[in-house]
Design an enzyme around this catalytic site. Structure first.
Site, PDB file in Angstrom:
ATOM      1  N   GLU A  33       0.865  -1.181   0.000  1.00 17.26           N
ATOM      2  CA  GLU A  33       0.000   0.000   0.000  1.00 17.26           C
ATOM      3  C   GLU A  33       0.895   1.222   0.000  1.00 17.26           C
ATOM      4  O   GLU A  33       1.941   1.240   0.658  1.00 17.26           O
ATOM      5  CB  GLU A  33      -0.894   0.012   1.250  1.00 17.26           C
ATOM      6  CG  GLU A  33      -1.709   1.300   1.363  1.00 17.26           C
ATOM      7  CD  GLU A  33      -2.802   1.262   2.419  1.00 17.26           C
ATOM      8  OE1 GLU A  33      -2.643   0.534   3.413  1.00 17.26           O
ATOM      9  OE2 GLU A  33      -3.808   1.963   2.235  1.00 17.26           O
ATOM     10  N   CYS A 244      -6.627   0.973   2.860  1.00 15.03           N
ATOM     11  CA  CYS A 244      -7.607   2.059   2.782  1.00 15.03           C
ATOM     12  C   CYS A 244      -7.411   2.914   1.540  1.00 15.03           C
ATOM     13  O   CYS A 244      -8.338   3.575   1.077  1.00 15.03           O
ATOM     14  CB  CYS A 244      -7.522   2.927   4.029  1.00 15.03           C
ATOM     15  SG  CYS A 244      -8.129   2.058   5.477  1.00 15.03           S
ATOM     16  N   ASN A 374     -12.284  -3.280   0.773  1.00 15.32           N
ATOM     17  CA  ASN A 374     -11.214  -3.375   1.773  1.00 15.32           C
ATOM     18  C   ASN A 374     -11.794  -3.090   3.154  1.00 15.32           C
ATOM     19  O   ASN A 374     -12.162  -1.953   3.419  1.00 15.32           O
ATOM     20  CB  ASN A 374     -10.117  -2.350   1.480  1.00 15.32           C
ATOM     21  CG  ASN A 374      -9.094  -2.297   2.598  1.00 15.32           C
ATOM     22  OD1 ASN A 374      -8.385  -3.261   2.847  1.00 15.32           O
ATOM     23  ND2 ASN A 374      -9.045  -1.179   3.316  1.00 15.32           N
ATOM     24  N   GLU A 375     -11.886  -4.086   3.954  1.00 13.13           N
ATOM     25  CA  GLU A 375     -12.393  -3.996   5.333  1.00 13.13           C
ATOM     26  C   GLU A 375     -13.523  -2.973   5.464  1.00 13.13           C
ATOM     27  O   GLU A 375     -13.574  -2.203   6.411  1.00 13.13           O
ATOM     28  CB  GLU A 375     -11.259  -3.756   6.346  1.00 13.13           C
ATOM     29  CG  GLU A 375     -10.459  -2.474   6.201  1.00 13.13           C
ATOM     30  CD  GLU A 375      -9.444  -2.269   7.330  1.00 13.13           C
ATOM     31  OE1 GLU A 375      -8.721  -3.211   7.684  1.00 13.13           O
ATOM     32  OE2 GLU A 375      -9.376  -1.137   7.840  1.00 13.13           O
TER      33      GLU A 375
HETATM   34  O1  AHR Z   1      -2.219  -1.444   6.764  1.00 14.55           O
HETATM   35  C1  AHR Z   1      -2.607  -0.158   7.136  1.00 14.55           C
HETATM   36  C2  AHR Z   1      -4.109   0.000   7.106  1.00 14.55           C
HETATM   37  O2  AHR Z   1      -4.710  -0.856   8.026  1.00 14.55           O
HETATM   38  C3  AHR Z   1      -4.786  -0.355   5.818  1.00 14.55           C
HETATM   39  O3  AHR Z   1      -4.774   0.677   4.898  1.00 14.55           O
HETATM   40  C4  AHR Z   1      -6.174  -0.667   6.235  1.00 14.55           C
HETATM   41  O4  AHR Z   1      -6.805  -1.577   5.370  1.00 14.55           O
HETATM   42  C5  AHR Z   1      -6.025  -1.169   7.635  1.00 14.55           C
HETATM   43  O5  AHR Z   1      -6.896  -0.563   8.501  1.00 14.55           O
END
Ligand code: AHR
Length: 646
Positions: A33, A244, A374-375
């Site tokens: 990321e 995120c 994503n979550e």
């Molecule tokens: O890994 C850091 C963050 O943690 C990611 O962006 C998110 O998916 C999670 O909350």
């Protein structure tokens, strides 16, 4: 003692795997990321910061298109600069810099190069090395009748010229000019100076400088040292672009893959959810190319047409910020998802396959997995949109494995709702996330033992224990043996986050810390590497005996059916050495020597940029028998790789 090369030649041909439980061959991979300056200023090798004059105060309050550029005049020259937007190179790249050079100094006493221009110090200093080549490029549009001449140089902070070149504009349309610079000396804090040396007016954009030596010498490529340490892990997949970052801070901030392909001057920069700018220079093409380069499967994660629930910093008030794309935009959005599959896998005669070919990759990328969401908070809006995307992919591309999402925690409301949805829709795989204490990892090693086998599989997409000390890494190692044991239900797993740049770190616990010149590999990195580079596709129980009542001991035995290698892993989270017994009688012939890697240290030990080698694994060749004892040092992970023979 025999050397490793001799050991390998002794190995002969691999034997067929007999018995054992089939487990995922994609188990351990990477999560990438752009957080902590992982991409721009990190893995992406571009040395110029704000190359396209697109920085804005929405990224950081003090930022604007002039940020990280210093206006410079030499030899009593003068002029002015302005950022303009009329007729840009491309609508996605609206700002450019205009140099209006009113006067070039002609004082005989000045012995340097007189001119008007711009200086860029990159991401806190450009690192250049003696005799190495740097590829400069810029887009220029001559705005005056007279051509404008330029002197381009690499300079030390004191102005000593390390390399220089010249060019003169030849067009009143946007045109790309390129040149090579070879540094005469090394400097870790060099500047790029773009100096107009004749009077006139000119627009500049996408001022770029790359080391020639990127990973695999790819143009628009990756920082070779950082990319190599990922390659060394032999990951089976790479997930990108987040986290995120994928679903974004509000609908306008979602990561839209189409904005990140094609020529870099046509890509759309945007605010990174982690509070800086994202050039998208490391975009989907580069991610896919990197995966291919290191033999990892690409795992793109697309937004599920909703933004992050924490959008607008609403995590402070309970994460009420999820916004959903209006239904009127869903058809177009679903098409965007389907287009990605065509772009990755379609023939060169297809609309999107042709774009991949135009970028230099006519062969398909063999995309197998696509993450959706994503979550996310599992709201009715999310569920409705996820189902629409899922159904459309399933109908048009039944060969693609869609990975759903079950919230940000190992349990709780979103986790339960997410799993309910997974069961209802029969989603092939879902993405679990958890960041928690080392003790949690030790005490939850049986988590997946009771998961249903012939149902939705798990991708443990983000996990880490809170910290980068030895005890964190070894707790994760113990847990990873349980992922191997449950490799029939846990299909994939990736530690998160991956990279963190010194002074630009937003997330405390990360796998690799770096600055412009140095890398610190955490104990967590070494554990990940020891598992990732030693994966198998068959799991064998009862090969390694240990004290079953002691949760600080964990073991696993896998076999790689391609090489026939048997891989033993023994973890000791305790404060004293612990005995293990290994019995390889159920395998056929084995080599009498094996490669053993031991990683041990005190619980509190960690690596830093100043002391990067406090704890590192050591590898040696040992003699083994079919049955042998092993004493694992305190706080350790041991991997023994045994060759089999016909
Ligand atoms: O890994 C850091 C963050 O943690 C990611 O962006 C998110 O998916 C999670 O909350």
């Amino acid at each position: 003692m025999l050397g490793l090369s001799l050991l390998i030649s002794v190995a002969a041909t691999a034997q067929q795997t007999k018995g054992g439980k089939r487990i995922s061959s994609d188990l351990f991979g990477l999560f990438f990321e752009d957080i902590n300056y992982s991409a721009d200023g990190g893995l992406y090798a571009e040395l110029v910061q704000n190359r396209s004059f697109e920085y804005t105060p929405t990224e950081q309050k003090s930022w604007n298109p002039y940020s990280f550029w210093e206006y410079t005049t030499t030899g009593h020259s003068y002029g002015k600069i302005s950022v303009e937007t009329n007729s840009p190179i491309h609508p996605s790249n609206p700002h450019y810099m205009v140099l209006d050079i009113e006067y070039i100094g002609k004082e005989a006493k000045f012995t340097g190069v007189s001119g008007v221009g711009l200086k860029n110090n990159g991401f806190a200093g450009m690192v250049v090395k003696t005799n190495e080549k740097y590829n400069f490029s810029v887009f220029a549009r001559q705005l005056s009748k007279e051509p404008v001449s330029f002197n381009i140089s690499l300079q030390t902070p004191k102005g000593k010229v390390l390399a220089e070149t010249k060019f003169t504009t030849v067009s009143t349309d946007w045109k790309k000019y390129t040149a090579n610079l070879v540094a005469s000396e090394s400097d870790e804090n060099a500047n790029l100076v773009v100096l107009a040396t004749s009077e006139g007016k000119v627009a500049l954009d996408v001022v770029s400088l790359f080391p020639e030596k990127t990973f695999k010498n790819r143009p628009n490529g990756l920082r070779a040292d950082l990319a190599q340490l990922l390659a060394d892990m032999k990951p089976r997949f790479i997930r990108f672009p987040g986290g995120c970052l994928a679903h974004g801070d509000g609908l306008g901030n979602m990561y839209r893959w189409k904005n990140t392909i094609g020529p870099i001057e046509e890509r759309k920069e945007q605010r990174n959810i982690w509070g800086y700018n994202q050039t998208a220079g490391l975009g989907y093409f580069e991610f896919f190319q990197f995966c291919e380069d290191i033999g990892a499967k690409p795992l793109p994660v697309l937004p599920a047409a909703v933004s992050c629930q924490n959008s607008g910093n609403t995590w402070q008030i309970g994460g009420t910020g999820q916004r959903a794309l209006p239904m009127s935009e869903m058809n177009e959005y679903i098409q965007e998802v389907l287009d990605l599959i065509e772009w990755a896998n379609g023939p060169v005669t297809s609309t999107w396959g042709a774009k991949r070919a135009a970028a230099g990759h006519p062969a398909p990328f063999n995309l197998q997995y696509v993450g959706v969401g994503n979550e996310d908070k599992i709201t009715p809006e999310f569920e409705q949109r996820f189902k629409m995307i899922f159904d459309a992919v399933k109908a048009k591309h039944p060969e693609i494995i869609v990975i759903g999402t079950v919230g940000p925690s190992p349990d709780g409301e979103d986790f339960e709702k997410g799993w309910r949805l997974a069961n209802d829709l029969k989603i092939p795989v879902v993405d679990e996330h958890y960041y928690t204490s080392p003790e949690w990892f030790i005490s939850h090693q049986n988590r997946y033992d009771t998961y249903k086998r012939n149902a939705t599989h798990v991708y443990l997409g983000e996990y880490a224990s809170w910290g980068n000390k030895m005890q964190n890494a070894i707790a994760e190692a113990a847990y990873m043996t349980s992922l191997e044991r449950n490799g029939d239900v846990v299909r994939m797993a990736s530690y998160a986050p991956l990279f963190a740049k010194k002074d630009y770190t937003q997330w405390k616990t990360d796998m690799v810390f770096f600055d412009n010149t140095t890398i610190s590999l955490t104990p967590n990195y070494y554990v990940q590497k020891m598992f990732s580079a030693n994966q198998g596709d068959y799991y064998f129980s009862n090969i390694i005996s240990k004290d079953e009542k002691d949760p600080s001991q964990a073991v696993s035995c896998v076999q790689d059916s391609k090489s026939g290698d048997i891989i033993l892993k023994m973890v000791n989270f305790g404060k004293e050495a612990k005995p293990f017994n290994i019995n390889l009688m159920e395998f056929g012939k084995i080599a009498s020597q094996a490669e053993q890697t031991i990683f041990s240290g005190s619980s509190e030990a960690e690596n830093t940029l100043e002391k990067p080698n406090t704890v590192i694994p050591t590898t040696s060749v040992i003699k083994i028998k079919k049955v042998f004892d092993y004493s694992a040092p305190a706080m350790s992970l041991t991997v023994i790789r045994v060759k089999t023979k016909k």
